[in-house]
Design a protein around this motif. Sequence first.
Motif, short mmCIF file in Angstrom:
data_model
loop_
_atom_site.label_atom_id
_atom_site.label_comp_id
_atom_site.label_asym_id
_atom_site.label_seq_id
_atom_site.Cartn_x
_atom_site.Cartn_y
_atom_site.Cartn_z
N LEU A 95 0.82 -1.21 0.00
CA LEU A 95 0.00 0.00 0.00
C LEU A 95 0.85 1.26 0.00
CD1 LEU A 95 -2.95 -0.77 2.47
CD2 LEU A 95 -3.12 -0.30 0.02
N VAL A 96 1.88 1.26 0.83
CA VAL A 96 2.69 2.47 1.00
C VAL A 96 3.68 2.65 -0.14
CG1 VAL A 96 4.36 3.63 2.50
CG2 VAL A 96 2.43 2.41 3.50
N GLU A 97 4.32 1.55 -0.57
CA GLU A 97 5.44 1.64 -1.51
C GLU A 97 5.13 1.14 -2.92
OE1 GLU A 97 8.13 3.13 -0.61
OE2 GLU A 97 7.84 3.23 1.56
N GLY A 98 4.06 0.38 -3.09
CA GLY A 98 3.74 -0.13 -4.41
C GLY A 98 4.07 -1.60 -4.59
N ARG A 99 3.72 -2.13 -5.76
CA ARG A 99 3.87 -3.56 -6.01
C ARG A 99 5.31 -4.04 -5.96
NH1 ARG A 99 -0.24 -4.29 -11.08
NH2 ARG A 99 -2.14 -4.72 -9.91
N ARG A 100 6.25 -3.25 -6.47
CA ARG A 100 7.64 -3.70 -6.51
C ARG A 100 8.14 -4.00 -5.10
NH1 ARG A 100 12.68 -1.64 -5.92
NH2 ARG A 100 11.88 0.45 -5.50
N ILE A 101 7.91 -3.08 -4.18
CA ILE A 101 8.34 -3.30 -2.80
C ILE A 101 7.50 -4.41 -2.16
CG2 ILE A 101 8.45 -2.26 -0.50
CD1 ILE A 101 10.74 -1.49 -2.38
N GLY A 102 6.24 -4.49 -2.55
CA GLY A 102 5.39 -5.58 -2.05
C GLY A 102 5.97 -6.93 -2.43
N PHE A 103 6.41 -7.06 -3.68
CA PHE A 103 6.99 -8.34 -4.13
C PHE A 103 8.38 -8.57 -3.52
CE2 PHE A 103 3.89 -8.27 -7.74
CZ PHE A 103 3.33 -9.50 -7.48
N MET A 104 9.13 -7.49 -3.26
CA MET A 104 10.42 -7.66 -2.59
C MET A 104 10.21 -8.16 -1.16
SD MET A 104 12.95 -7.07 -4.64
CE MET A 104 11.92 -7.97 -5.80
N THR A 105 9.18 -7.63 -0.51
CA THR A 105 8.84 -8.11 0.84
C THR A 105 8.44 -9.58 0.77
OG1 THR A 105 7.99 -5.90 1.36
CG2 THR A 105 7.41 -7.68 2.88
N LEU A 106 7.67 -9.93 -0.26
CA LEU A 106 7.25 -11.32 -0.44
C LEU A 106 8.46 -12.21 -0.72
CD1 LEU A 106 5.11 -13.50 -0.78
CD2 LEU A 106 4.80 -12.75 -3.15
N LEU A 107 9.45 -11.72 -1.47
CA LEU A 107 10.65 -12.51 -1.74
C LEU A 107 11.36 -12.86 -0.43
CD1 LEU A 107 12.83 -13.70 -3.59
CD2 LEU A 107 13.85 -11.41 -3.74
N GLY A 108 11.55 -11.88 0.44
CA GLY A 108 12.17 -12.17 1.74
C GLY A 108 11.34 -13.14 2.54
N ASN A 109 10.03 -12.96 2.47
CA ASN A 109 9.11 -13.86 3.16
C ASN A 109 9.25 -15.29 2.65
OD1 ASN A 109 6.22 -15.21 3.15
ND2 ASN A 109 6.22 -13.74 4.83
N ARG A 110 9.42 -15.44 1.34
CA ARG A 110 9.57 -16.79 0.76
C ARG A 110 10.88 -17.45 1.20
NH1 ARG A 110 5.01 -18.43 0.27
NH2 ARG A 110 5.04 -16.96 2.01
#
Length: 209
Positions: A27-42
Amino acid sequence: MITLFVLGFALAASPGPDSFLIVRNTLVEGRRIGFMTLLGNRIGLCTHLAAAIAGLSVALQNSPALYLGVRLLGAAYLVYLGASNLMSRARQAPAAAVTGPGGGMASVTAVRQGLLNNLLNPKVSLFFLSLFPQFATGDVLSRSPVTVAVVFLAGNTLWYVLLVQLVGLRWLRERLQRFQAALDLLFALIFVGLGTAIVIKEFAALGVG
């Protein structure tokens, strides 16, 4: 194997620290940062999977003190995330009126947040200590441990990919930006509340307080 896919999807779909962090960053940073967060999560989830399949979860389950330490460490990280969100928002408040929210988080920061949040997420730890062994039995793991991991990971990842795609829609983010301060406060309180609840629960179980 279908059961493991559904199990992975259901774990992701149930609200928890991982979901809140991914939604907040998207929400705050956009999809790119959302997917980067998801990458770390994975990466974190793969670590949990490897530990579960290797039998480390059993060792952790048999060491109550170590398990308590993991849960308290996870709680501390949630409180830290919430406090960081509040302090970050306070520092950026003057600039936000001119530049608008978002665009300030580095990809490596997002990956690190996603990784630590998942590794220290008590919900994930508890899942791999209790529910996961009921479906990924020794017989199934002995036949195809890699397949077990891949199928579970695929189901779990599918939910988050759909979530980031939806939350990252430009029109949705633009409409929510006017409520950004309230959303930041909400997510900060959620993180602090979750962490505090874990600490209270653990100490209550120990008969402290």
